[in-house]
Design an enzyme around this catalytic site. Sequence first.
Site, PDB file in Angstrom:
ATOM      1  N   HIS A 386      39.393  33.456  30.360  1.00 45.49           N
ATOM      2  CA  HIS A 386      39.495  33.665  31.808  1.00 45.49           C
ATOM      3  C   HIS A 386      40.904  33.482  32.362  1.00 45.49           C
ATOM      4  CE1 HIS A 386      35.310  34.178  33.197  1.00 45.49           C
ATOM      5  NE2 HIS A 386      34.985  33.457  32.143  1.00 45.49           N
ATOM      6  N   LYS A 577      40.832  31.044  48.325  1.00 44.50           N
ATOM      7  CA  LYS A 577      40.996  30.810  46.892  1.00 44.50           C
ATOM      8  C   LYS A 577      41.446  29.364  46.706  1.00 44.50           C
ATOM      9  CE  LYS A 577      42.568  35.513  45.796  1.00 44.50           C
ATOM     10  NZ  LYS A 577      41.516  35.846  44.828  1.00 44.50           N
ATOM     11  N   ARG A 578      41.247  28.840  45.476  1.00 45.86           N
ATOM     12  CA  ARG A 578      41.823  27.530  45.213  1.00 45.86           C
ATOM     13  C   ARG A 578      43.342  27.644  45.390  1.00 45.86           C
ATOM     14  NH1 ARG A 578      43.872  26.993  39.824  1.00 45.86           N
ATOM     15  NH2 ARG A 578      43.300  28.763  38.512  1.00 45.86           N
ATOM     16  N   LYS A 583      48.627  32.098  43.166  1.00 53.26           N
ATOM     17  CA  LYS A 583      47.763  32.799  44.118  1.00 53.26           C
ATOM     18  C   LYS A 583      48.483  33.063  45.441  1.00 53.26           C
ATOM     19  CE  LYS A 583      43.499  31.130  41.994  1.00 53.26           C
ATOM     20  NZ  LYS A 583      42.895  32.419  41.614  1.00 53.26           N
ATOM     21  N   THR A 685      37.037  37.425  41.734  1.00 52.48           N
ATOM     22  CA  THR A 685      35.723  37.928  42.134  1.00 52.48           C
ATOM     23  C   THR A 685      35.580  37.962  43.653  1.00 52.48           C
ATOM     24  OG1 THR A 685      34.822  35.686  41.828  1.00 52.48           O
ATOM     25  CG2 THR A 685      34.501  37.260  40.027  1.00 52.48           C
ATOM     26  N   LYS A 689      33.722  40.749  46.385  1.00 52.06           N
ATOM     27  CA  LYS A 689      32.801  40.409  47.471  1.00 52.06           C
ATOM     28  C   LYS A 689      33.303  40.949  48.805  1.00 52.06           C
ATOM     29  CE  LYS A 689      31.854  36.235  44.859  1.00 52.06           C
ATOM     30  NZ  LYS A 689      32.295  34.843  44.667  1.00 52.06           N
TER      31      LYS A 689
END
Length: 842
Positions: A386, A577-578, A583, A685, A689
């Site tokens: 992952h 997001k974390r 990110k 993901t 969504k």
Amino acid sequence: MSTKPVEEPKSPKVVPMATQPENASGILRQYGGNLIRFAGTEEALYDRHLVFDRAIDPRVASARERFEAFAHSVRDVLAHRWVQTKTTYERQNAKRIYYLSMEFLLGRSLANNVTNLLFDPMVRHAVKEKGIDWLELVEQEPDAGLGNGGLGRLAACFLDSMATMQLPATGYGLRYEYGMFRQSFVNGWQQESADNWLRDDDPWEIRRQHEKVEIKLNCSYKVRDGKVDVIPDQPSSLWGIPFDRPVVGYGGKTINTLRLWAAAAPEDFDFQEFGTGDFVGALSGTLEAESLTRVLYPDDSTMAGQELRFMQEYFLVACSLADLIRRFLRHNSDWEMLPQKAAIQLNDTHPSLTVAELMRILLDDAHLEWDVAWDLTRKTLAYTNHTLLPEALEKWPASWFERLLPRQLEIIYEINRRLLIEVRRQFPGDEGRIGRISLVEETPSRKIRMANLAIVGSHSTNGVAAVHSKLLRTTTVKDLAEMFPERFNNKTNGVTPRRWLREANPGLSGAITEAIGEKWITDLSELRNLKGLAEDSGFQEAFHASKRDAKVSFANWLKTTSGQVVDPGTIFDSQIKRIHEYKRQLLNALRIIVCYNRLRDNPDLEMAPRTFFFAGKAAPAYKLAKLIIKFINNLAGTIDGDPVVRGRMKVIFLPEYNVSLAERLIPASDVSNQISTAGYEASGTSNMKFMMNGALTVGTLDGATIEMADEAGKENLFLFGLTVEQVQNSQGWYNPHWHYEHEPETRAALDLIFSDYFSRNEPGIFDPIQDTLLKNGDHYMHLADLTSYVQAQDRLGDLYADRAGWARKAILNVASSGKFSSDRTIHEYTTEIWKAEPCPVL
């Protein structure tokens, strides 16, 4: 920002509808309960649970008591089908799928189970008859503290799809007593407190004490002077106690099981020590054992926290293998049948010890020859990677194995010895390759490379998006991919449309069903039929109405729960997001400052009003991530206090991000920010969504966003920034100072930060951000992408003024999201890796 009262949305249905029995009695007959009523009489399930479980008058029951009674009643109804599912699998001796994951981010179960069981008429009838506030009831259930981010949410989606597709599957995880942590903000700083999600009894789980398993270790633990000491070479045992939760497939035909393991000591306490007054010492074994599954993700900034994590991983692996092997042996006496009867999927690197533990069982318990055991192990196991981040490809000190798991270490060394013989045969003289492929990292201290172990010990290694799988093969584990090319493949992630569209967004899902029927619920590719409606004015209006209702509903919820007021007439611009540098929440904040500066310089500038939402948690020991949260909260406060931009910009960092929050915010969002540095996000993901719910994506060419653009057309996303190749090729010469010197808006945004404009009462507090962006090389290339990001957002803002044009793009995104169903992903796993078949429950 407007503070006008928020208008009420149209009343949504309690639960979205689908084809199902027309009345509650029909549903009960479907689940074997035709003689039982759900509510309304003294003998009905709901009423009996209130009276007999709580011994209270139902008229004075609290909201929590009503929730527990309702949940127990739903579980009662599904129990017959749950038992029938297990019985069918046993009778058919079907090939089982076992999904091992350290995380299962389930969210709440009541509404999801009602949705998948098609209990809509029953719920509406009970809610009306008993005067129940359904929304209040649902809010009583805490999110299950069994996961953190995308890894756990993906696992939960996969369980939903496997049950819906009638696959004989079991999820294996740990029953964490406390989740990661509960997040709040004090003066803008993240504060962590215990997430005691099991404070009240969980109505969904069933403790299976009689199915416990014994886990043997090569050492013991003792509490001395308040500290835990390890006693080597003194073997001890732990019990793994299974707790089962139902996993309801859509339509209720199959109800699979998620089995979670809790640790317990063989004996409750030492009576002699307790009797002499050493209360802590007497209970030390129990305390140590139970601490193993106490908390999700112990602090890995300390050696003790890392070792606890190592032990958690082994505990999951050992319990799960003991359980599934026991099940295998009930119906099979020939060990050669193991790969035909069990497919074990390792969800990321955490369960990699499965390779060594399964070999130990086959060698020591089954007494098989090495070559036979190794062949069975590889054929039975498969591994999903992952991440490309080196720190996530776990390496555990060999000394821990020596102390705790010496036999497993012997096996790993033998696997490695045989592996390196083969490497030398295939690549003679290539010592560098041998060092990289080896399962053992020798310097600076000896460690075991767990990702390498998983790849070598399984027949399949897959990435989770096309670009991620390519980088995995060509960069991260290039040598292993060249040695075992046939094992590597891609399985792009997906999400379940049952929870993330049908349940979370009743307005949009209802409009879709009215337009194209309901087949999309179990075949998301049916959404392609919406493409012909992208320019239909009637469907465009239905889309706009559903989005407006979702935004109003979210605004009302936010005001009720936090007192914060947002205007649903603004663009809802979200990044959830974390918190991690790659990110790039910091890039988003810089973009907001650019917009802020434009309005300060020209208050008459035409710019659609926006509300910027952030949500996500930072690991407690990740100092820069926590500083970024503080910075965003200070930015929000500064903007709120500036009358020049009031009503035109608002920034909100939503605390305690979880599945339930995402289910509210994603349907309400107009814009999805997917802005990781290209080449760092494995898949994502949340991007799927948002797309499924009609938000437009502003994103880099990274992870699954690339495939989203392929499906919808690049013209229907707002793409920006460097490509993976450009990021890789610029590492040696990239200079963030160039952007500071040559891009006026970039310089103005940074100067505003560095002048303490956002930290007037805390001067210098954001100096580490300056160090990250300018002095330390801007590793994640925020400044390289900032101007391109702002330009993409400008294009999006222009489109928002075109109501029909916006709806057209959004509808095309929804229509193109069919590929990103977890049903499609699971079908690929099933046919290409697991070689398993559905096992319908009659």
